[in-house]
Motif scaffolding. Structure first.
Motif, PDB file in Angstrom:
ATOM      1  N   HIS A  17     -26.089  -5.351  -0.875  1.00  0.00           N
ATOM      2  CA  HIS A  17     -24.949  -4.927  -1.700  1.00  0.00           C
ATOM      3  C   HIS A  17     -25.253  -5.099  -3.187  1.00  0.00           C
ATOM      4  CE1 HIS A  17     -20.792  -4.474  -3.050  1.00  0.00           C
ATOM      5  NE2 HIS A  17     -20.929  -5.623  -3.697  1.00  0.00           N
ATOM      6  N   HIS A  18     -25.758  -6.267  -3.560  1.00  0.00           N
ATOM      7  CA  HIS A  18     -26.023  -6.528  -4.967  1.00  0.00           C
ATOM      8  C   HIS A  18     -27.241  -5.755  -5.481  1.00  0.00           C
ATOM      9  CE1 HIS A  18     -23.168  -9.788  -4.205  1.00  0.00           C
ATOM     10  NE2 HIS A  18     -23.007  -9.865  -5.514  1.00  0.00           N
ATOM     11  N   MET A  19     -28.221  -5.530  -4.609  1.00  0.00           N
ATOM     12  CA  MET A  19     -29.370  -4.720  -4.997  1.00  0.00           C
ATOM     13  C   MET A  19     -28.929  -3.301  -5.332  1.00  0.00           C
ATOM     14  SD  MET A  19     -32.652  -4.511  -5.495  1.00  0.00           S
ATOM     15  CE  MET A  19     -33.481  -5.833  -4.618  1.00  0.00           C
ATOM     16  N   ALA A  20     -28.002  -2.754  -4.546  1.00  0.00           N
ATOM     17  CA  ALA A  20     -27.495  -1.409  -4.803  1.00  0.00           C
ATOM     18  C   ALA A  20     -26.812  -1.327  -6.162  1.00  0.00           C
ATOM     19  CB  ALA A  20     -26.533  -0.981  -3.699  1.00  0.00           C
ATOM     20  N   GLY A  75     -22.633  11.103  14.018  1.00  0.00           N
ATOM     21  CA  GLY A  75     -22.329   9.872  13.302  1.00  0.00           C
ATOM     22  C   GLY A  75     -22.844   9.870  11.879  1.00  0.00           C
ATOM     23  N   CYS A  76     -22.681  10.984  11.188  1.00  0.00           N
ATOM     24  CA  CYS A  76     -23.225  11.127   9.833  1.00  0.00           C
ATOM     25  C   CYS A  76     -22.478  10.235   8.841  1.00  0.00           C
ATOM     26  CB  CYS A  76     -23.124  12.581   9.401  1.00  0.00           C
ATOM     27  SG  CYS A  76     -23.658  12.884   7.701  1.00  0.00           S
ATOM     28  N   ASP A  77     -23.216   9.743   7.857  1.00  0.00           N
ATOM     29  CA  ASP A  77     -22.589   8.989   6.781  1.00  0.00           C
ATOM     30  C   ASP A  77     -21.649   9.899   5.998  1.00  0.00           C
ATOM     31  OD1 ASP A  77     -22.805   6.474   4.871  1.00  0.00           O
ATOM     32  OD2 ASP A  77     -22.930   8.268   3.617  1.00  0.00           O
ATOM     33  N   PRO A  78     -20.441   9.436   5.633  1.00  0.00           N
ATOM     34  CA  PRO A  78     -19.472  10.307   4.944  1.00  0.00           C
ATOM     35  C   PRO A  78     -19.977  10.834   3.603  1.00  0.00           C
ATOM     36  CG  PRO A  78     -18.721   8.019   4.987  1.00  0.00           C
ATOM     37  CD  PRO A  78     -19.861   8.117   5.933  1.00  0.00           C
ATOM     38  N   SER A  79     -20.738  10.033   2.863  1.00  0.00           N
ATOM     39  CA  SER A  79     -21.228  10.510   1.569  1.00  0.00           C
ATOM     40  C   SER A  79     -22.222  11.650   1.741  1.00  0.00           C
ATOM     41  CB  SER A  79     -21.861   9.367   0.778  1.00  0.00           C
ATOM     42  OG  SER A  79     -22.872   8.731   1.530  1.00  0.00           O
ATOM     43  N   LEU A  80     -23.136  11.528   2.712  1.00  0.00           N
ATOM     44  CA  LEU A  80     -24.094  12.615   2.960  1.00  0.00           C
ATOM     45  C   LEU A  80     -23.377  13.868   3.459  1.00  0.00           C
ATOM     46  CD1 LEU A  80     -27.202  10.872   4.584  1.00  0.00           C
ATOM     47  CD2 LEU A  80     -26.988  11.841   2.286  1.00  0.00           C
ATOM     48  N   LEU A  81     -22.327  13.680   4.242  1.00  0.00           N
ATOM     49  CA  LEU A  81     -21.570  14.841   4.720  1.00  0.00           C
ATOM     50  C   LEU A  81     -20.918  15.575   3.548  1.00  0.00           C
ATOM     51  CD1 LEU A  81     -20.443  16.487   7.109  1.00  0.00           C
ATOM     52  CD2 LEU A  81     -18.436  14.988   7.036  1.00  0.00           C
ATOM     53  N   VAL A  82     -20.302  14.837   2.627  1.00  0.00           N
ATOM     54  CA  VAL A  82     -19.677  15.467   1.459  1.00  0.00           C
ATOM     55  C   VAL A  82     -20.729  16.198   0.629  1.00  0.00           C
ATOM     56  CG1 VAL A  82     -18.417  15.044  -0.677  1.00  0.00           C
ATOM     57  CG2 VAL A  82     -17.819  13.773   1.382  1.00  0.00           C
ATOM     58  N   LEU A  83     -21.886  15.588   0.455  1.00  0.00           N
ATOM     59  CA  LEU A  83     -22.958  16.240  -0.299  1.00  0.00           C
ATOM     60  C   LEU A  83     -23.420  17.517   0.396  1.00  0.00           C
ATOM     61  CD1 LEU A  83     -25.145  13.132  -1.259  1.00  0.00           C
ATOM     62  CD2 LEU A  83     -23.392  14.249  -2.622  1.00  0.00           C
ATOM     63  N   ALA A 130     -22.337   5.683  -3.947  1.00  0.00           N
ATOM     64  CA  ALA A 130     -21.888   6.372  -2.736  1.00  0.00           C
ATOM     65  C   ALA A 130     -22.935   6.285  -1.630  1.00  0.00           C
ATOM     66  CB  ALA A 130     -21.570   7.832  -3.051  1.00  0.00           C
ATOM     67  N   LEU A 131     -24.201   6.144  -2.008  1.00  0.00           N
ATOM     68  CA  LEU A 131     -25.302   6.119  -1.033  1.00  0.00           C
ATOM     69  C   LEU A 131     -25.780   4.700  -0.725  1.00  0.00           C
ATOM     70  CD1 LEU A 131     -27.384   9.018  -2.609  1.00  0.00           C
ATOM     71  CD2 LEU A 131     -26.051   9.160  -0.501  1.00  0.00           C
ATOM     72  N   ARG A 132     -25.083   3.695  -1.219  1.00  0.00           N
ATOM     73  CA  ARG A 132     -25.638   2.341  -1.188  1.00  0.00           C
ATOM     74  C   ARG A 132     -25.825   1.783   0.219  1.00  0.00           C
ATOM     75  NH1 ARG A 132     -20.285   1.856  -2.801  1.00  0.00           N
ATOM     76  NH2 ARG A 132     -19.001   0.256  -1.746  1.00  0.00           N
ATOM     77  N   ARG A 133     -25.096   2.257   1.207  1.00  0.00           N
ATOM     78  CA  ARG A 133     -25.287   1.795   2.582  1.00  0.00           C
ATOM     79  C   ARG A 133     -25.939   2.859   3.449  1.00  0.00           C
ATOM     80  NH1 ARG A 133     -23.255  -3.068   3.599  1.00  0.00           N
ATOM     81  NH2 ARG A 133     -21.635  -3.927   2.229  1.00  0.00           N
ATOM     82  N   THR A 134     -26.432   3.903   2.816  1.00  0.00           N
ATOM     83  CA  THR A 134     -27.037   5.005   3.551  1.00  0.00           C
ATOM     84  C   THR A 134     -28.552   5.006   3.430  1.00  0.00           C
ATOM     85  OG1 THR A 134     -25.073   6.336   3.098  1.00  0.00           O
ATOM     86  CG2 THR A 134     -27.029   7.514   3.824  1.00  0.00           C
ATOM     87  N   LEU A 135     -29.047   4.708   2.244  1.00  0.00           N
ATOM     88  CA  LEU A 135     -30.482   4.741   1.989  1.00  0.00           C
ATOM     89  C   LEU A 135     -31.021   3.329   1.773  1.00  0.00           C
ATOM     90  CD1 LEU A 135     -30.610   7.708  -0.581  1.00  0.00           C
ATOM     91  CD2 LEU A 135     -30.907   7.822   1.911  1.00  0.00           C
ATOM     92  N   PRO A 136     -32.253   3.068   2.190  1.00  0.00           N
ATOM     93  CA  PRO A 136     -32.866   1.768   1.888  1.00  0.00           C
ATOM     94  C   PRO A 136     -33.089   1.634   0.385  1.00  0.00           C
ATOM     95  CG  PRO A 136     -34.467   3.269   2.851  1.00  0.00           C
ATOM     96  CD  PRO A 136     -33.138   3.945   2.964  1.00  0.00           C
ATOM     97  N   TRP A 137     -33.263   0.394  -0.072  1.00  0.00           N
ATOM     98  CA  TRP A 137     -33.311   0.147  -1.517  1.00  0.00           C
ATOM     99  C   TRP A 137     -34.436   0.909  -2.197  1.00  0.00           C
ATOM    100  CZ3 TRP A 137     -37.504  -1.735  -4.043  1.00  0.00           C
ATOM    101  CH2 TRP A 137     -38.492  -2.366  -3.265  1.00  0.00           C
ATOM    102  N   TRP A 138     -35.581   1.061  -1.530  1.00  0.00           N
ATOM    103  CA  TRP A 138     -36.705   1.750  -2.180  1.00  0.00           C
ATOM    104  C   TRP A 138     -36.414   3.228  -2.374  1.00  0.00           C
ATOM    105  CZ3 TRP A 138     -39.015   5.656   0.611  1.00  0.00           C
ATOM    106  CH2 TRP A 138     -38.785   5.666   2.002  1.00  0.00           C
ATOM    107  N   MET A 139     -35.748   3.846  -1.394  1.00  0.00           N
ATOM    108  CA  MET A 139     -35.390   5.255  -1.546  1.00  0.00           C
ATOM    109  C   MET A 139     -34.240   5.409  -2.531  1.00  0.00           C
ATOM    110  SD  MET A 139     -36.072   8.364  -0.839  1.00  0.00           S
ATOM    111  CE  MET A 139     -37.018   8.555   0.686  1.00  0.00           C
ATOM    112  N   LEU A 140     -33.317   4.463  -2.524  1.00  0.00           N
ATOM    113  CA  LEU A 140     -32.222   4.490  -3.490  1.00  0.00           C
ATOM    114  C   LEU A 140     -32.765   4.419  -4.915  1.00  0.00           C
ATOM    115  CD1 LEU A 140     -29.141   4.617  -2.985  1.00  0.00           C
ATOM    116  CD2 LEU A 140     -29.068   2.161  -3.379  1.00  0.00           C
TER     117      LEU A 140
END
Length: 456
Positions: free
Chosen positions: A14-17, A390-398, A130-140
């Motif tokens: 959470h804090h890394m994001a 089971g898509c992440d809501p942020s990716l669906l909106v994008l 919006a992507l903080r729980r969807t992508l790993p920290w390195w990809m974020l």
């Protein structure tokens, strides 16, 4: 009892994001500030003559401040200012606020550009959060750097164009919808509706976006039916109020004229080239622009006559026009700004860091080489987001946003300038596709090694 290891991991993630979001936003602000303070852009919006869309936005703001009328009439005209419904109100109102707070054109212009700088940072932060729980920290981190430094997103900051406001409003809507979905929250749903409505009032292409978004959120059960209904109702009420205002305005150019104009222009495969040649007073380009103008006039007189005239032209070379429409998504998500000064520049620009600074030239070269690779990966990301249950809501909106704007601009005009507010969606979807591919390969590998030897 809670697993302390999982709690610690979630806390760090959470804090890394948040660290990535803040760092990316500051990087975006720094890059945009450097560009607007070094590049020299020719856009004398307060002078006589026509300087494109930007000048229309300027005079809308000027008339709002000095006459209280939403009109693109030239401010120095002697005749009474006539209201119209041609442009969307969001960006002119934004410009009018700065005009009311400053005492000269120079102060106003500098304030607007600096506000664009800050809005660019806000856009990046909203997408990353919006992507903080969807992508790993390195990809974020990679996505944050890409959003902060993408050349089109940096250069647009120096121009007085609506993309600078529609991008953060839309990004805020993405974040709010994500929070509303995860928390089942009424306040976040209201915030999402307000952000979507504001984005629609800034760019009318986004006005109907709430309908496909609501359909997909409901279908995938990412948002309760009650909240989906509230989201739609609030956006429709807000947009409907402006539509009623436009319907009551019978003077000046109208929004219907603008739609017809974009529809006709977007149906001509040679429109971009003709516009460039006409600007240089080349007769072939002028003749084509004259023919395009005749079709627009026919639409204004009678939509049926306009459609017939356009269809007769298309039916003479159906293959050419079919290929043209199929190629328009590549034009929208491509590199070249066709309706502007070329490359990544909308207006004539001198002393660009992308020309004068080796490091900036390198950044542009890398982005240019990756542009269509990212687009293809994003296409895969759209497919995964739309069809994965089971898509992440942020990716669906994008994904819904990218699909929607591609279809609408594919029917109307297509130019890379129009995709600038949504480059964050493109990068995020590409990243989501890569992460999903990696996870799928790991799962397959683990499944194969978990089988008993007699089953392999």
């Amino acid at each position: 009892m809670l697993d302390e290891t999982n709690v610690s991991r979630d806390w760090v993630r959470h804090h890394m994001a948040w660290v990535i979001a803040v760092a990316s936003a500051l990087l975006a602000i720094g890059a945009r500030w450097y560009f607007v303070t070094h590049a020299q852009v020719y856009q004398p919006l307060d002078r006589a003559g026509y300087w494109g869309d930007a000048q229309e936005y300027y005079w809308y703001a000027w008339n709002l401040v000095h006459h209280g009328v939403f009109s693109q009439d030239f401010g120095g005209a002697l005749h009474p200012v006539i209201a119209d419904s041609y442009r969307d109100p969001g960006y002119p109102v934004f410009l009018a606020l700065f005009m009311a707070l400053t005492g000269s054109f120079e102060e106003w212009y500098a304030s607007v550009l600096l506000s664009h700088v800050v809005l660019g940072g806000i856009t990046v932060a909203c997408i990353i959060l919006a992507l903080r729980r969807t992508l790993p920290w390195w990809m974020l981190t990679l996505v944050g750097a890409g959003l902060a430094l993408w050349p089109h997103s940096v250069s647009i900051t120096a121009y007085v164009f609506t993309e600078n406001l529609s991008a953060p409003l839309w990004a805020a809507a993405v974040l709010a919808i994500r929070e509303a979905s995860v928390r089942n929250s009424l306040p976040w749903t209201i915030a999402a509706a307000l952000a979507l409505a504001a984005a629609g009032l800034t760019n009318s292409v986004l006005a109907p976006l709430v309908l496909p978004l609501a359909a997909m959120l409901g279908w995938k059960r990412l948002l309760p039916t009650r909240l989906v209904a509230i989201l739609v109702i609030l956006v429709v009420i807000t947009m409907g109020a402006w539509a009623i205002r436009n319907a009551s305005v019978t003077t000046g150019p109208s929004s219907a004229h603008r739609i017809a104009m974009n529809l006709v222009q977007g149906s001509w495969p040679t429109y971009h080239m003709a516009a460039q040649l006409d600007a240089r007073h080349v007769e072939a380009g002028t003749a084509t622009m004259r023919a395009i103008g005749n079709e627009i006039t026919a639409f204004d007189a009678s939509p049926a006559a306009g459609w017939q005239m356009m269809w007769q032209r298309i039916s003479r070379s159906p293959g050419t026009h079919l290929a043209w429409y199929l190629s328009k998504p590549a034009l929208l998500w491509g590199w070249q700004v066709g309706l502007g000064a070329g490359d990544i520049y909308v207006a004539p620009t001198r002393n660009s860091p992308y020309v004068t600074q080796p490091f900036w030239r390198g950044m542009e070269a890398v982005a240019f080489s990756l542009n269509y690779v990212i687009a293809l990966l994003a296409l895969g990301g759209v497919g995964v987001a739309l069809w994965q249950r089971g898509c992440d809501p942020s990716l669906l909106v994008l994904a819904v946003t990218v699909t929607w704007v591609t279809l609408v601009y594919g029917a109307l005009q297509s130019d890379s300038r129009y995709s600038i507010p949504f480059r964050g969606a493109e990068l995020a979807l590409a990243a989501g596709f890569v992460v999903n591919a990696i996870r799928y390969r790991r799962q397959r590998h683990a499944a194969l090694h978990a089988r008993p030897e007699n089953e392999v």
